[in-house]
Scaffold this active site. Structure first.
Site, PDB file in Angstrom:
ATOM      1  N   ASP A 141       7.906 -17.892   7.884  1.00 36.52           N
ATOM      2  CA  ASP A 141       7.951 -18.271   6.949  1.00 36.52           C
ATOM      3  C   ASP A 141       8.098 -19.718   6.813  1.00 36.52           C
ATOM      4  O   ASP A 141       8.463 -20.805   7.729  1.00 36.52           O
ATOM      5  CB  ASP A 141       7.696 -18.008   5.680  1.00 36.52           C
ATOM      6  CG  ASP A 141       6.907 -17.595   4.671  1.00 36.52           C
ATOM      7  OD1 ASP A 141       7.074 -18.509   4.141  1.00 36.52           O
ATOM      8  OD2 ASP A 141       6.257 -16.494   4.269  1.00 36.52           O
ATOM      9  N   HIS A 202       9.164 -19.726  -0.841  1.00 36.16           N
ATOM     10  CA  HIS A 202       7.271 -19.153  -0.531  1.00 36.16           C
ATOM     11  C   HIS A 202       8.077 -17.895   0.778  1.00 36.16           C
ATOM     12  O   HIS A 202       8.320 -16.979   0.492  1.00 36.16           O
ATOM     13  CB  HIS A 202       6.432 -19.411   0.696  1.00 36.16           C
ATOM     14  CG  HIS A 202       5.174 -18.853   0.601  1.00 36.16           C
ATOM     15  ND1 HIS A 202       4.872 -18.265   2.136  1.00 36.16           N
ATOM     16  CD2 HIS A 202       3.946 -18.700   0.637  1.00 36.16           C
ATOM     17  CE1 HIS A 202       4.093 -17.825   1.749  1.00 36.16           C
ATOM     18  NE2 HIS A 202       3.062 -17.125   1.040  1.00 36.16           N
ATOM     19  N   SER A 525       0.318 -12.496   0.228  1.00 35.68           N
ATOM     20  CA  SER A 525       1.179 -12.887   1.005  1.00 35.68           C
ATOM     21  C   SER A 525       2.845 -12.237   0.300  1.00 35.68           C
ATOM     22  O   SER A 525       3.486 -12.219   1.139  1.00 35.68           O
ATOM     23  CB  SER A 525       2.289 -14.865   0.326  1.00 35.68           C
ATOM     24  OG  SER A 525       1.335 -15.957   0.925  1.00 35.68           O
TER      25      SER A 525
END
Ligand SMILES: *[C@@H]1O[C@H](CO)[C@@H](O)[C@H](O)[C@H]1NC(C)=O
Ligand SMILES: *[C@@H]1O[C@H](CO)[C@@H](O)[C@H](O)[C@H]1NC(C)=O
Ligand SMILES: *[C@@H]1O[C@H](CO)[C@@H](O)[C@H](O)[C@H]1NC(C)=O
Ligand SMILES: *[C@@H]1O[C@H](CO)[C@@H](O)[C@H](O)[C@H]1NC(C)=O
Ligand SMILES: *[C@@H]1O[C@H](CO)[C@@H](O)[C@H](O)[C@H]1NC(C)=O
Ligand SMILES: *[C@@H]1O[C@H](CO)[C@@H](O)[C@H](O)[C@H]1NC(C)=O
Ligand SMILES: *[C@@H]1O[C@H](CO)[C@@H](O)[C@H](O)[C@H]1NC(C)=O
Ligand SMILES: *[C@@H]1O[C@H](CO)[C@@H](O)[C@H](O)[C@H]1NC(C)=O
Ligand SMILES: *[C@@H]1O[C@H](CO)[C@@H](O)[C@H](O)[C@H]1NC(C)=O
Length: 735
Positions: A141, A202, A525
């Site tokens: 990620d 994220h 996600s």
């Protein structure tokens, strides 16, 4: 190209960038770009070494460029490399026998935890923290924020013995007994300052959903207050940073992360990234990496992808676990009170305190001095006039207008909701209205010259409609493997509170100067790490299970979704919504082993020579077509008719289940019934007398495709304790 699968940016910022890597584009043939060269399974040592790769490059590359050409060597878990090549050099290299595929490296983008309680996986669920702490979740990620409370290592013992990874997080990055590994990969514009630290939020978000600690009183400015925790709070995290703000996520780097993660000894990989559109498996680094992971007993969980268009689900291969995103019973709303006393409910995550008083509304020509009405109404960039917007709440006819409203420093904004079913963090007090409410507001605006509005702070409300699949979650059918149902399952991916990076603003808009430790994001996600965490939990209970057994357990125990609520039914949610506690005791599992994949790939058009390289063993493809008989926990079949010209069909599926419940058990087949089809299961009773005993059966479906283009049916094996459910989907080519 690949993208991060979360969705907090205004949509117009979210355009997919295509690098100059499309063959035949205007780019000069002499231009060098990164190509990924995939060579299959690790071969003999001398053929899977950086020296060998360099030699291959030297044979085709002009001596002036040789020094800098090789970018990566994949030598730990599979064989291949990435190199800067011209179009011509790439063509020369492609002729080499040992190569499976060669393709330009593209840019992928990234696409609280109330969510666990919602699925009945509460804090008191039976778990063994000592065993769970042997589980390692690899997260590929944007990196991680190591100082987050979600990742402190209080109470954690040193890393498990099986761990073979390292902490190479770069400058000012320290691992601990929670984050036991860190690596970063940046082949475009690398610099000394690079590190595995997350500057986007994220990666911290996804990592904490999969395996974050229990953190009490986590909230976004008091919204969604509660205990944040991952699916496997005692598990360890290994972070593989492949995405950077300036260069996106490069395929060549993602493949390097897989090469390391597999060899480092992780148990589960969570990857919330994907291509913008489905790509054939031999050119898709996530499919390639996941394949080699599955061969080493590692389950790879991937987000199915987000989009507001009709593009199909981008995760297609049977060995990855593909996740759709759905709502939970907690929704976040933002109320507006109009000057005439009416309250309108909108969608936004508004962390700003409720306004103490109403402010005048401004719209269109009232708030501009230079733009034509349509541009002023949509709050196009540089249209609004700072003097005319001071002290006002500006109406914009497009969601993206809030960026312009933030720029001029107005009090707030009212915009159309970016999505009917999802609230996004806004950079100033704002609410997003559905079409009906937005036109009510416009009517109110023109009905009086004294038009004012008050924007309240967001509230969390009960969502009685949950779970339903989010509008942004990409749907099937599977464009490459029509007889493999995708996505596989759905999990919470709407308005999820989890750890964040204090370096990025929560709305991801530069004018927003706030910094938070926990934030609310939505996307596949977010649903992906829910499944990765659940898989780590199941694996901690059953250490010896193969990746396909863990996946089968989560698929066959999933909650049944309401097929009549969603036009795409199983193409939206696969087998249903995960139920992690149930998945620990599924009764039977559908195991898919190497030989099954070989037969399946042969039937899917890959020849013996290619498969021999990929599997690293000599393979002779059988003649029989077994494309719908892969031992998958869902049954799908595409018939060659159209829905308007539907002829009766007959489809047979052959499957084998393994008993993992009670040694002595009898399962009966229960099938759904309808006037549209008949289902016969042979045999309809399966008797087991030992654990791990296997039994085969076949399912024959006869019927006609309706106007909907698909039929949704199901088979459930029940021993009175376990219900092992598989959806059966038969569909026409124009579903
Ligand atoms: C390391 O990063 C942390 C978090 O951003 C920061 O507080 C600290 O000052 C940094 N230390 C150094 C030496 O840069
Ligand atoms: C969250 O809830 C707890 C307990 O209900 C309370 O003590 C805490 O102040 C709340 N935090 C916020 C930010 O509202
Ligand atoms: C405008 O509306 C507000 C709220 O309804 C009210 O308090 C105010 O007196 C009105 N002003 C005028 C000039 O009518
Ligand atoms: C306020 O204005 C809206 C929009 O014109 C209208 O739908 C609503 O009925 C009004 N409320 C009252 C109390 O007049
Ligand atoms: C399924 O959805 C339909 C349409 O929304 C509804 O009428 C029906 O009651 C739902 N069924 C169940 C079991 O919830
Ligand atoms: C096997 O059958 C499927 C359809 O069920 C078809 O798409 C595929 O091309 C067939 N494979 C081969 C090698 O003919
Ligand atoms: C499925 O199994 C039945 C009996 O077990 C067999 O006759 C049939 O050929 C099999 N079908 C396929 C496609 O393998
Ligand atoms: C297995 O179950 C059957 C009934 O289903 C019972 O008759 C038999 O005694 C059981 N055998 C063992 C070894 O428990
Ligand atoms: C299902 O089977 C019954 C009995 O054999 C038959 O009458 C009916 O037409 C079949 N339905 C379909 C959709 O094939």
């Amino acid at each position: 190209m690949v993208g991060l699968h979360s969705f907090n940016l205004p949509y117009f910022i979210f355009v997919i960038r295509v690098l100059s890597c499309i063959a035949g584009s205007h780019a000069s043939d002499q231009e060098r770009k990164i190509y990924v060269v995939y060579m299959g399974n690790l071969g003999r040592t001398e053929q899977s070494s950086p020296a060998y790769h360099l030699n291959m490059v030297k044979e085709v590359v002009d001596s002036r460029f040789r020094g800098q050409s090789l970018v990566r060597s994949y030598t730990r878990s599979f064989n291949g490399f990435a190199a800067y090549l011209t179009h011509e050099e790439h063509e020369k290299l492609a002729r080499k026998e040992e190569i499976v595929s060669i393709f330009p490296s593209t840019t992928l983008h990234t696409q609280t935890t109330r969510s666990w309680d919602f699925m009945g996986f509460d804090e008191n669920v039976r778990r063994n923290p000592t065993v769970e702490s042997d589980m390692i979740v690899g997260v590929i990620d944007t990196g991680i924020w190591p100082e987050s409370e979600s990742f402190i290592d209080k109470g954690f013992s040193p890393p498990p013995k099986k761990w073979k990874g390292v902490c190479k997080g770069g400058q000012n990055f320290t691992c601990n007994n929670k984050i036991i590994g860190a690596r970063y990969y940046k082949s475009i514009n690398p610099s000394k300052e690079d590190s595995a630290r997350d500057s986007e939020g994220h990666g911290s978000h996804t990592s904490s959903i999969a395996a974050g600690n229990y953190v009490k009183d986590a909230s976004f400015y008091g919204i969604a207050n509660g205990t944040a925790r991952g699916g496997a709070p005692s598990a360890r995290i290994a972070t593989y940073k492949v995405c950077f703000p300036d260069s996106g996520c490069q395929s060549a780097d993602i493949l390097a992360a897989f090469d390391d993660a597999i060899a480092d000894g992780v148990d589960v990989i969570s990857i919330s990234l994907g291509m913008a559109e489905p790509v054939k498996l031999e050119r898709d680094v996530i499919s390639i990496g996941s394949f080699h992971a599955s061969q080493k007993g590692i389950l790879v969980v991937q987000s199915g992808g987000n989009g507001l268009s009709r593009s199909p689900v981008t995760s297609t291969v049977p060995w990855t676990f593909t996740v759709a995103a759905s709502t939970t019973d907690r929704a976040i709303i933002t109320n507006l009170v109009l000057g005439n006393g009416t309250t309108i409910t909108g969608k936004a995550v508004n962390g700003y305190d409720s306004m103490k008083k109403s402010f005048p509304l401004g719209y269109g020509t009232e708030v501009t001095s230079k733009c034509v009405p349509p541009l002023a109404q949509s709050c196009s960039s540089n249209c609004l006039d700072e003097r005319k917007t001071q002290g006002k709440i500006v109406i914009c006819s497009q969601y993206g207008g809030i960026v312009e409203v933030s720029r001029v420093g107005a009090v707030g904004s009212v915009i159309p909701a970016r999505s009917p079913d999802v609230s996004y963090v806004v950079p100033l007090p704002a609410s997003g209205l559905n079409a009906q409410h937005f036109s009510d507001l416009q009517r109110y605006f023109s009905s009086t010259t004294n038009h004012t509005v008050n924007i309240l702070k967001s509230d969390a409300v009960k969502n009685l409609d949950a779970p339903s699949v989010a509008s942004f979650s990409l749907r099937g059918p599977n464009v490459f493997f029509p007889n493999i149902l995708k996505p596989d399952v759905t999990a919470p991916g709407v308005e999820i509170l989890a750890a964040y990076s204090p370096l990025n603003s929560p709305s991801q808009i530069p004018q927003d100067k706030r910094s938070v430790k926990y934030s609310v994001l939505s996307g596949t996600s977010m649903s992906c790490p829910h499944v990765a965490g659940a898989a780590a939990y199941v694996k901690s209970v059953h250490r010896d299970w193969s990746p396909s057994a863990v996946k089968s357990a989560l698929m066959t125990t999933a909650w049944r979704m309401n097929a009549s609520k969603d036009p795409k039914a199983e193409f939206s949610y696969g087998t249903g919504h995960i139920d992690p506690a149930k998945a620990a005791d599924p009764g039977l599992v559908y195991e898919t082993l190497t030989d099954d994949y070989i037969g399946f790939l042969c039937s899917s058009g890959y020849n013996s020579a290619t498969l021999s390289k990929i599997f690293g063993q000599s393979i002779l493809c059988p003649d029989k077509n077994v494309s719908k008989d892969l031992n998958y926990p869902a049954m799908a079949f595409q018939v060659m008719t159209t829905k308007t010209n539907s002829t009766p069909f007959s489809a047979e599926f052959n499957r084998t289940v393994t008993n993992v419940g009670s040694p002595n058990s009898t399962y009966k087949a229960i099938t759904s019934t309808s006037t549209d089809y008949n289902i016969t299961v042979k045999p309809s009773v399966l008797k087991f007398s030992t654990l791990n005993e296997k039994q085969s059966f076949s399912v024959i479906v006869n019927g006609k495709i309706s106007d909907r283009g698909m039929l949704s049916a199901s088979l459930e094996w029940s021993d009175g304790v376990h219900n092992v459910r598989s959806p059966i989907v038969v569909y026409s080519v124009d579903v």
